[in-house]
Design a protein around this motif. Structure first.
Motif, mmCIF file in Angstrom:
data_model
loop_
_atom_site.group_PDB
_atom_site.id
_atom_site.type_symbol
_atom_site.label_atom_id
_atom_site.label_comp_id
_atom_site.label_asym_id
_atom_site.label_seq_id
_atom_site.Cartn_x
_atom_site.Cartn_y
_atom_site.Cartn_z
ATOM 1 N N GLN A 117 63.046 68.412 25.939
ATOM 2 C CA GLN A 117 63.425 67.362 26.880
ATOM 3 C C GLN A 117 64.802 66.798 26.544
ATOM 4 O O GLN A 117 65.253 66.848 25.405
ATOM 5 C CB GLN A 117 62.393 66.224 26.865
ATOM 6 C CG GLN A 117 61.011 66.631 27.321
ATOM 7 C CD GLN A 117 60.975 67.100 28.765
ATOM 8 O OE1 GLN A 117 61.795 66.690 29.565
ATOM 9 N NE2 GLN A 117 60.025 67.954 29.090
ATOM 10 N N GLY A 118 65.453 66.248 27.571
ATOM 11 C CA GLY A 118 66.772 65.654 27.400
ATOM 12 C C GLY A 118 66.693 64.253 26.816
ATOM 13 O O GLY A 118 65.619 63.697 26.597
ATOM 14 N N ARG A 138 73.085 62.746 33.552
ATOM 15 C CA ARG A 138 72.038 62.706 32.525
ATOM 16 C C ARG A 138 72.526 63.288 31.202
ATOM 17 O O ARG A 138 71.742 63.707 30.357
ATOM 18 C CB ARG A 138 70.803 63.482 33.004
ATOM 19 C CG ARG A 138 70.199 62.936 34.294
ATOM 20 C CD ARG A 138 69.000 63.765 34.737
ATOM 21 N NE ARG A 138 67.883 63.630 33.820
ATOM 22 C CZ ARG A 138 66.948 62.689 33.910
ATOM 23 N NH1 ARG A 138 67.009 61.781 34.871
ATOM 24 N NH2 ARG A 138 65.959 62.635 33.048
ATOM 25 N N ALA A 139 73.825 63.290 31.004
ATOM 26 C CA ALA A 139 74.401 63.881 29.792
ATOM 27 C C ALA A 139 74.223 62.947 28.595
ATOM 28 O O ALA A 139 74.109 61.728 28.761
ATOM 29 C CB ALA A 139 75.868 64.165 30.011
ATOM 30 N N PRO A 140 74.202 63.488 27.372
ATOM 31 C CA PRO A 140 74.005 62.652 26.184
ATOM 32 C C PRO A 140 75.240 61.872 25.764
ATOM 33 O O PRO A 140 75.132 60.876 25.062
ATOM 34 C CB PRO A 140 73.594 63.661 25.109
ATOM 35 C CG PRO A 140 74.219 64.939 25.547
ATOM 36 C CD PRO A 140 74.181 64.925 27.047
ATOM 37 N N ALA A 159 68.869 65.837 22.605
ATOM 38 C CA ALA A 159 67.802 66.561 23.293
ATOM 39 C C ALA A 159 67.055 67.432 22.295
ATOM 40 O O ALA A 159 67.616 67.861 21.288
ATOM 41 C CB ALA A 159 68.394 67.403 24.417
#
Length: 203
Positions: A117-118, A138-140, A159
């Protein structure tokens, strides 16, 4: 301390005597058979090993394990677990009636596996703007640490694999006990999927 193994059957809801609606988890608790008693003199600590769910085929178990069951004179069980209890003998049965309504219990189990999962689902990151062209939905975000130490710090939230780990819920309340059906109803949710094995201990 009193402990027992059980199988999570699912969730439902019941009404209390004063008319309140309470969500409960239904657990098929025991019966569990004591297959080994450990003593401080022999093993260095006091505990009992209990078995739950009889094995249909002995070929799926190791020969030393089968030999231990034969030595104890008990059926062969699929699941074994130690509890720090005393005053029990090999062959004794631990049943749902060991608990009573109103008891505070601690429940441990393996949580549902979520796969890879992200960061938004795994660590509750907020994420970036949802507007068109932001390129940061939805990037880290950045994970670097500049020229020092020129590597990613250990423990960085990223993630990865989520779920399928041991989770313990403390101070849950026993709402009802039905010994004739080997059922214990516990207020709220407990870790694990339906039909997973959980450990119940008196808090």
């Amino acid at each position: 301390m009193t402990g027992i193994l059980g199988k999570k059957l699912g969730m439902t809801q019941i009404f209390t005597e004063d008319g309140k609606l309470v969500p409960v988890t239904v657990i098929e608790a025991g019966p569990c058979c004591v297959v080994q008693v450990k003593t401080p003199e022999k093993d260095g600590y006091e505990a009992v090993k209990v078995g739950f769910i009889e094995a249909r085929k002995e070929k799926n178990l190791s020969k030393p394990l089968i030999g231990a069951f034969k030595k104890a004179g008990t059926p062969v069980f699929k699941i074994l677990k130690e509890f720090h209890m005393s005053g029990l003998q090999v062959g004794d049965m631990i049943k749902a009636d060991s608990f009573s309504k109103g008891d505070k219990v601690t429940v441990s189990g393996i949580s549902k596996g979520k796969g890879f999962q992200g960061v938004m689902k795994r660590h509750k990151f907020k994420g970036g703007p949802d507007s068109h062209g932001s390129m940061f939905n939805r990037a880290p975000g950045s994970i670097g640490a500049s020229s020092f130490p020129s590597r990613v710090w250990k423990g960085m939230r990223m993630a990865g694999h989520m779920g399928s780990e041991r989770v313990t819920m403390k101070n849950l309340t026993v709402v009802d006990v039905r010994p004739e059906q080997n059922l214990i109803l516990i207020k709220g949710a407990v870790p694990g999927a339906v039909n997973s094995i959980v450990e119940i201990r008196k808090a």
